[in-house]
Write a protein that holds these residues in place. Structure first.
Motif, PDB file in Angstrom:
ATOM      1  N   MET A   1       0.629  -1.230  -0.041  1.00 52.50           N
ATOM      2  CA  MET A   1      -0.127   0.071  -0.009  1.00 52.50           C
ATOM      3  C   MET A   1       0.838   1.430   0.018  1.00 52.50           C
ATOM      4  SD  MET A   1      -3.004   0.964   2.687  1.00 52.50           S
ATOM      5  CE  MET A   1      -2.183   1.258   4.157  1.00 52.50           C
ATOM      6  N   ASP A   2       0.521   2.311  -0.597  1.00 55.00           N
ATOM      7  CA  ASP A   2       1.352   3.421  -0.875  1.00 55.00           C
ATOM      8  C   ASP A   2       0.550   4.421  -0.050  1.00 55.00           C
ATOM      9  OD1 ASP A   2       2.663   5.728  -1.543  1.00 55.00           O
ATOM     10  OD2 ASP A   2       2.273   5.635  -3.622  1.00 55.00           O
ATOM     11  N   ASN A   3       1.280   4.678   1.102  1.00 60.35           N
ATOM     12  CA  ASN A   3       0.680   5.587   2.163  1.00 60.35           C
ATOM     13  C   ASN A   3       0.547   6.913   1.984  1.00 60.35           C
ATOM     14  OD1 ASN A   3       0.287   3.515   4.146  1.00 60.35           O
ATOM     15  ND2 ASN A   3       2.406   3.843   4.671  1.00 60.35           N
ATOM     16  N   ASN A   4       1.043   7.448   0.600  1.00 58.82           N
ATOM     17  CA  ASN A   4       1.160   8.871   0.194  1.00 58.82           C
ATOM     18  C   ASN A   4      -0.291   8.937  -0.470  1.00 58.82           C
ATOM     19  OD1 ASN A   4       3.869   9.352   0.868  1.00 58.82           O
ATOM     20  ND2 ASN A   4       4.785   8.897  -1.409  1.00 58.82           N
ATOM     21  N   THR A   6      -2.915   7.630   0.564  1.00 58.71           N
ATOM     22  CA  THR A   6      -3.979   7.391   1.567  1.00 58.71           C
ATOM     23  C   THR A   6      -4.311   8.421   2.386  1.00 58.71           C
ATOM     24  OG1 THR A   6      -3.049   6.024   3.017  1.00 58.71           O
ATOM     25  CG2 THR A   6      -3.987   5.074   1.176  1.00 58.71           C
ATOM     26  N   GLU A   7      -5.528   8.410   2.950  1.00 57.49           N
ATOM     27  CA  GLU A   7      -5.850   9.638   4.187  1.00 57.49           C
ATOM     28  C   GLU A   7      -6.522   8.680   4.920  1.00 57.49           C
ATOM     29  OE1 GLU A   7      -7.687  13.142   2.951  1.00 57.49           O
ATOM     30  OE2 GLU A   7      -6.229  13.433   1.380  1.00 57.49           O
ATOM     31  N   TYR A  64      -8.331   5.115   3.287  1.00 57.99           N
ATOM     32  CA  TYR A  64      -9.142   5.414   2.228  1.00 57.99           C
ATOM     33  C   TYR A  64      -8.341   6.298   1.276  1.00 57.99           C
ATOM     34  CZ  TYR A  64     -10.286   9.967   3.206  1.00 57.99           C
ATOM     35  OH  TYR A  64     -10.349  11.526   3.594  1.00 57.99           O
ATOM     36  N   ASN A  65      -8.387   5.810  -0.096  1.00 52.01           N
ATOM     37  CA  ASN A  65      -7.833   6.635  -1.097  1.00 52.01           C
ATOM     38  C   ASN A  65      -8.679   7.524  -1.432  1.00 52.01           C
ATOM     39  OD1 ASN A  65      -6.694   7.261  -3.783  1.00 52.01           O
ATOM     40  ND2 ASN A  65      -6.122   5.375  -4.235  1.00 52.01           N
ATOM     41  N   PRO A  66      -8.305   8.733  -1.444  1.00 51.07           N
ATOM     42  CA  PRO A  66      -9.241   9.930  -1.823  1.00 51.07           C
ATOM     43  C   PRO A  66      -9.335  10.165  -3.273  1.00 51.07           C
ATOM     44  CG  PRO A  66      -6.958  10.846  -0.907  1.00 51.07           C
ATOM     45  CD  PRO A  66      -6.968   9.258  -0.739  1.00 51.07           C
ATOM     46  N   SER A  67      -8.609   9.727  -4.264  1.00 54.54           N
ATOM     47  CA  SER A  67      -8.949   9.847  -5.455  1.00 54.54           C
ATOM     48  C   SER A  67      -9.902   8.765  -6.103  1.00 54.54           C
ATOM     49  CB  SER A  67      -7.697   9.377  -6.235  1.00 54.54           C
ATOM     50  OG  SER A  67      -6.943   8.000  -5.986  1.00 54.54           O
ATOM     51  N   GLU A  68     -10.314   7.865  -5.050  1.00 57.14           N
ATOM     52  CA  GLU A  68     -11.318   6.810  -5.109  1.00 57.14           C
ATOM     53  C   GLU A  68     -12.672   7.050  -4.325  1.00 57.14           C
ATOM     54  OE1 GLU A  68     -10.195   2.423  -5.256  1.00 57.14           O
ATOM     55  OE2 GLU A  68      -8.196   3.093  -5.555  1.00 57.14           O
ATOM     56  N   VAL A  69     -12.477   7.682  -3.454  1.00 60.77           N
ATOM     57  CA  VAL A  69     -13.661   7.894  -2.644  1.00 60.77           C
ATOM     58  C   VAL A  69     -13.513   9.200  -1.860  1.00 60.77           C
ATOM     59  CG1 VAL A  69     -12.929   6.659  -0.658  1.00 60.77           C
ATOM     60  CG2 VAL A  69     -15.266   7.152  -0.786  1.00 60.77           C
ATOM     61  N   ALA A  70     -14.372  10.155  -1.669  1.00 60.52           N
ATOM     62  CA  ALA A  70     -14.115  11.639  -1.234  1.00 60.52           C
ATOM     63  C   ALA A  70     -14.680  11.588   0.273  1.00 60.52           C
ATOM     64  CB  ALA A  70     -14.966  12.579  -2.003  1.00 60.52           C
ATOM     65  N   TYR A  71     -13.966  12.230   1.069  1.00 59.70           N
ATOM     66  CA  TYR A  71     -14.208  12.405   2.398  1.00 59.70           C
ATOM     67  C   TYR A  71     -15.833  12.781   2.525  1.00 59.70           C
ATOM     68  CZ  TYR A  71     -13.992  13.409   7.239  1.00 59.70           C
ATOM     69  OH  TYR A  71     -14.247  13.773   8.855  1.00 59.70           O
TER      70      TYR A  71
END
Length: 181
Positions: A1-4, A6-7, A64-71
């Motif tokens: 997993m690339d932590n950069n 994810t949020e 979560y990956n903000p490029s796939e699901v918004a906050y």
């Protein structure tokens, strides 16, 4: 997993067995951990949190990956899957450990949560006032191993069948486009 990429989002909305089951299903969610947050006791146990004296809430920490699901999508599901108008209670679960609270990890999340609650309030989505608190996230303590992926491992258990399954079915019906499967 690339932590950069994810949020982290942290929500308390009642029993963490329930909330974990909902967010695990969402596209863009890579990991959901059940745990405790917001209290004074370091490394609390489930038994201690259940007494209501630690100040901790049962909560979930979502990677979560903000490029796939918004906050904002996470907020939408959070508010759609619990009652944010009941103070220190969700259904039969009563106590400060079952409170509705958003623990933000960035100022952007704080602003998004405040705006989302204002929108729900302005649109009169609920008959009563929203009591969900918005708090800067202190230390999150993962719950014991047997609480992780609880629904996935215990879906035939009576509590899961009575409480979680109907809510999960509703989520799957209403948010089909946001789900992994």
């Amino acid at each position: 997993m690339d932590n950069n990429k994810t949020e982290t989002a942290i929500f308390a909305g009642g029993c963490f067995w329930c909330t974990e089951a909902f967010f695990t299903e969402l596209k863009g969610v890579e990991k959901v951990v059940s745990g405790y947050i917001g209290g004074t006791k370091a490394n609390p146990t489930y038994k201690e949190v259940c007494t209501g004296t630690t100040g901790h809430a049962e909560a979930i920490k979502i990677t979560y990956n903000p490029s796939e699901v918004a906050y904002e999508d996470l907020l939408e599901v959070f508010f759609a899957t619990h009652d944010p108008t009941t103070l220190n209670r969700q259904g039969a679960d009563v106590g400060t450990q079952y409170r509705s609270e958003i623990f933000y990890t960035t100022d952007t999340q704080k602003a998004s949560a405040e705006n989302f609650i204002k929108l729900l309030t302005d649109q009169h989505i609920y008959d009563k006032n929203i009591v969900t608190k918005i708090t800067k996230a202190p230390t999150f303590y993962p719950a014991e191993d047997y609480h992780q992926d609880y629904y996935a491992q215990n879906s035939s258990q009576p509590y899961c069948q009575a409480v979680i399954t109907p809510k999960l079915d509703k989520l799957k019906k209403n948010y089909k486009s946001k789900l992994k499967h």
